[in-house]
Design an enzyme around this catalytic site. Structure first.
Site, PDB file in Angstrom:
ATOM      1  N   HIS A   1       0.827  -1.227   0.000  1.00 38.61           N
ATOM      2  CA  HIS A   1       0.000   0.000   0.000  1.00 38.61           C
ATOM      3  C   HIS A   1       0.856   1.270   0.000  1.00 38.61           C
ATOM      4  CE1 HIS A   1      -3.769  -2.217   0.634  1.00 38.61           C
ATOM      5  NE2 HIS A   1      -3.059  -2.997   1.424  1.00 38.61           N
TER       6      HIS A   1
ATOM      7  N   ASN B   1     -10.404  -3.370   1.760  1.00 40.54           N
ATOM      8  CA  ASN B   1      -9.985  -3.332   0.363  1.00 40.54           C
ATOM      9  C   ASN B   1     -11.214  -3.082  -0.509  1.00 40.54           C
ATOM     10  OD1 ASN B   1      -7.174  -3.831   0.439  1.00 40.54           O
ATOM     11  ND2 ASN B   1      -7.512  -6.023   0.685  1.00 40.54           N
TER      12      ASN B   1
ATOM     13  N   TYR C   1       0.160  -4.703  11.651  1.00 45.40           N
ATOM     14  CA  TYR C   1      -0.018  -3.281  11.302  1.00 45.40           C
ATOM     15  C   TYR C   1       0.653  -2.369  12.315  1.00 45.40           C
ATOM     16  CZ  TYR C   1      -2.796  -4.066   7.191  1.00 45.40           C
ATOM     17  OH  TYR C   1      -3.193  -4.414   5.928  1.00 45.40           O
TER      18      TYR C   1
END
Ligand code: NDP
Length: 502
Positions: free
Chosen positions: A54, A127, A337
């Site tokens: 990303h 997404n 993350y």
């Protein structure tokens, strides 16, 4: 001329920003030119590590407004009243491409939204596709390696790409979405956002429900053909970024209608698909979309780096009323993350204005590089504590979930059920034109891979739907009988029958 005086980063006025201090007209530069040294040293450090996935994205500020009351399912305060508005920051992105790559590349699009709620930060990290390629986080780094570049020549590599996917047949559903024209959206305003993962919602009585969230674009889905996407990659590689920025700048604010699918824990135990398997959707016929709210994006960041580049989202940022599910991909992301942001931005990344909670923070975490707030002042930073430190609230505990079983590396067994939804998408949902484009897009990409990989992958398309496999086989000029034979085999036999000769 601006009245503002140029200063150093320390705030001291600068006398000259064009000439270094040198010994004589041609002489060497003097180290005492602190302004020059500071300017160069800061410049040397302007780039922070690129996101490993990303990397290329665009973001905007806006708000989320509750339009329907779902409080019987969740105690989240920001969802507690129809009409309630919460500030958001959304970031859209491609996945595999580097920071300078083209916006129109075939790729899923990241769809992340940070909600600045009165109970802290809640992040939606989805997404534009409702499913994913794999369903266990163990496979994620390998999968991403295959989507990136060949380690020897730094080129994209169709062999790596199709080898991994054909060895990972649960990817068939996502591959079918990705190679449809939805894999090359016109821009970020024209995509839906799906949680993909199943999450938990729970109410004040601690009754819990499994949910999936859908953001549907109010601008309608708009896609590019393969040819249009390739052309745009050359003529305007930043097209999606530009489209989002200028529409917002011109007051044409994009919006999304947000809905939820809700499944009871009892249903989950007997549902015909594993409700925690991210390679599958919950069909609308079984779990209809229940409207919840609207998201509107109405303000561009003043500074791309400050907001969009430094924004750090995590599917682990929950508020009371929302929690995780046992989805094995999600479980890995809950760790990964936060971890990647600590690497990319530093341990105190949550203090950066774009990431900071707008509700009060009373945590006992202290110190670390770049601590930019008051670091808790003189308050004792431990719990339990007799000096009035902040208290945990037991009323906010997650509902108890009954889990039992052997601790082991439990494999998902590939079954025919893994091909059902890809087949349904192909034969029931797609139009004739969608199918033609899908097949042509696949053929254009797969033809770059070795023959054995083409055969192995086409057999998987055949298993999803006979016409699907046949059309891809025709496009690749493969022997259809061979494809059919491979499709009839188990995955282990199929892999053996298509072993690559070294
Ligand atoms: P439905 O007929 O109720 O829904 C099909 C959905 O597919 C549509 O609502 C739309 O979702 C999406 N869709 C339409 N055209 C395309 C396309 N060309 N490419 C990808 N998606 C498209 O069927 P089911 O819910 O029973 O699902 C059937 C199949 O539809 C699934 O196997 C899945 O592949 C696909 N799908 C299902 C979704 C779900 O959550 N149930 C979501 C998206 C796709 P949307 O309006 O969200 O774009």
């Amino acid at each position: 001329m601006s009245k503002e005086k140029l200063t150093t980063t320390q705030g001291a006025p600068v006398d000259n920003d064009l000439s270094s201090i040198t010994a004589g007209q041609h002489g060497p530069t003097l180290l005492q030119d602190i302004h020059l040294v500071d300017k160069l040293a800061h410049f040397d450090r302007e780039r922070i590590p690129e996101r490993v996935v990303h990397a290329k994205g665009a973001g905007a500020h806006g708000y989320f407004e509750v339009t329907h009351d779902l409080t019987k399912f969740t105690r989240a305060k920001f969802l507690s009243k129809v009409g309630k508005k919460t500030d958001v920051f959304a970031r859209f992105s491609t996945v595999g491409g580097e920071k300078g790559s083209a916006d129109s590349e075939r790729d899923p699009r990241g769809f992340a939204v940070k909600f600045y709620t009165e109970e802290g930060i809640y992040d939606f990290v989805g997404n534009n596709t409702p499913v994913f390629f794999i369903r266990d986080a163990m496979k994620f780094p390998d999968f991403i390696h295959t989507q990136k570049r060949n380690p020897a020549n730094n080129l994209k590599d169709p062999d790596m790409f199709w080898d991994f996917l054909s060895l990972t047949p649960e990817s068939i559903h996502q591959v079918t979405v990705l190679f449809s024209d939805r894999g090359t959206p016109f821009g970020y305003r024209n995509i839906n956002g799906y949680s993909g993962h199943t999450y938990m919602w729970y109410n004040k009585k601690r009754e819990y429900f499994w949910i999936k969230i859908h953001f549907k674009t109010d601008q309608n889905i708009k896609t590019l053909t393969r040819e249009e996407a390739a052309k745009l990659a050359g003529s305007d590689p930043d097209h999606s970024t530009r489209d989002l920025y200028y529409n917002i700048k011109d007051g044409n604010y994009p919006s999304w209608t947000v809905s939820v699918q809700i499944m009871s824990p009892e249903d989950a135990k007997k549902y015909r698909f594993d409700p925690f398997d991210i390679t599958k959707v919950w069909p609308h016929g079984d779990y209809p979309l229940q409207p919840l709210g609207k998201m509107v994006l109405n303000r561009n960041p003043d500074n791309y780096f400050a907001d969009t580049e430094q924004a750090a989202f995590s599917p682990g940022n929950f508020v009371p009323g929302i929690g995780p599910s046992p989805d094995k991909m999600l479980q890995g992301r809950l760790f990964s993350y936060h971890d990647t942001h600590r690497h990319r931005l530093g341990t105190n990344y949550h203090l950066l204005p774009i990431n900071a909670s707008k509700s009060p923070v009373h945590s006992n975490e202290r110190d670390g590089a770049m601590r930019s707030d008051a670091n808790g002042g003189g308050v004792y930073h431990y719990w339990p504590n007799s000096f009035g430190g902040p208290n945990p609230d037991p009323d906010l505990a997650l509902p108890k979930v009954d889990i039992a079983g052997m601790a082991a590396r439990h494999e998902y067994k590939l079954g025919d059920v893994d091909f059902v939804q890809a087949g349904e998408l192909y034969c029931k949902v797609m139009t004739k034109t969608d199918r033609e484009h899908l097949v042509a897009n696949l053929v254009a990409h797969l033809k770059g891979a070795k023959k054995q990989l083409q055969l192995r992958q086409t057999a998987l398309f055949y298993k999803a739907d006979a016409d699907y496999g046949k059309k891809v086989a025709e496009g690749l000029k493969l022997n259809l009988d061979k494809v059919k034979q491979l499709a009839a085999m188990s995955q282990a036999e199929r892999v053996k029958a298509t072993t690559l000769k070294s």
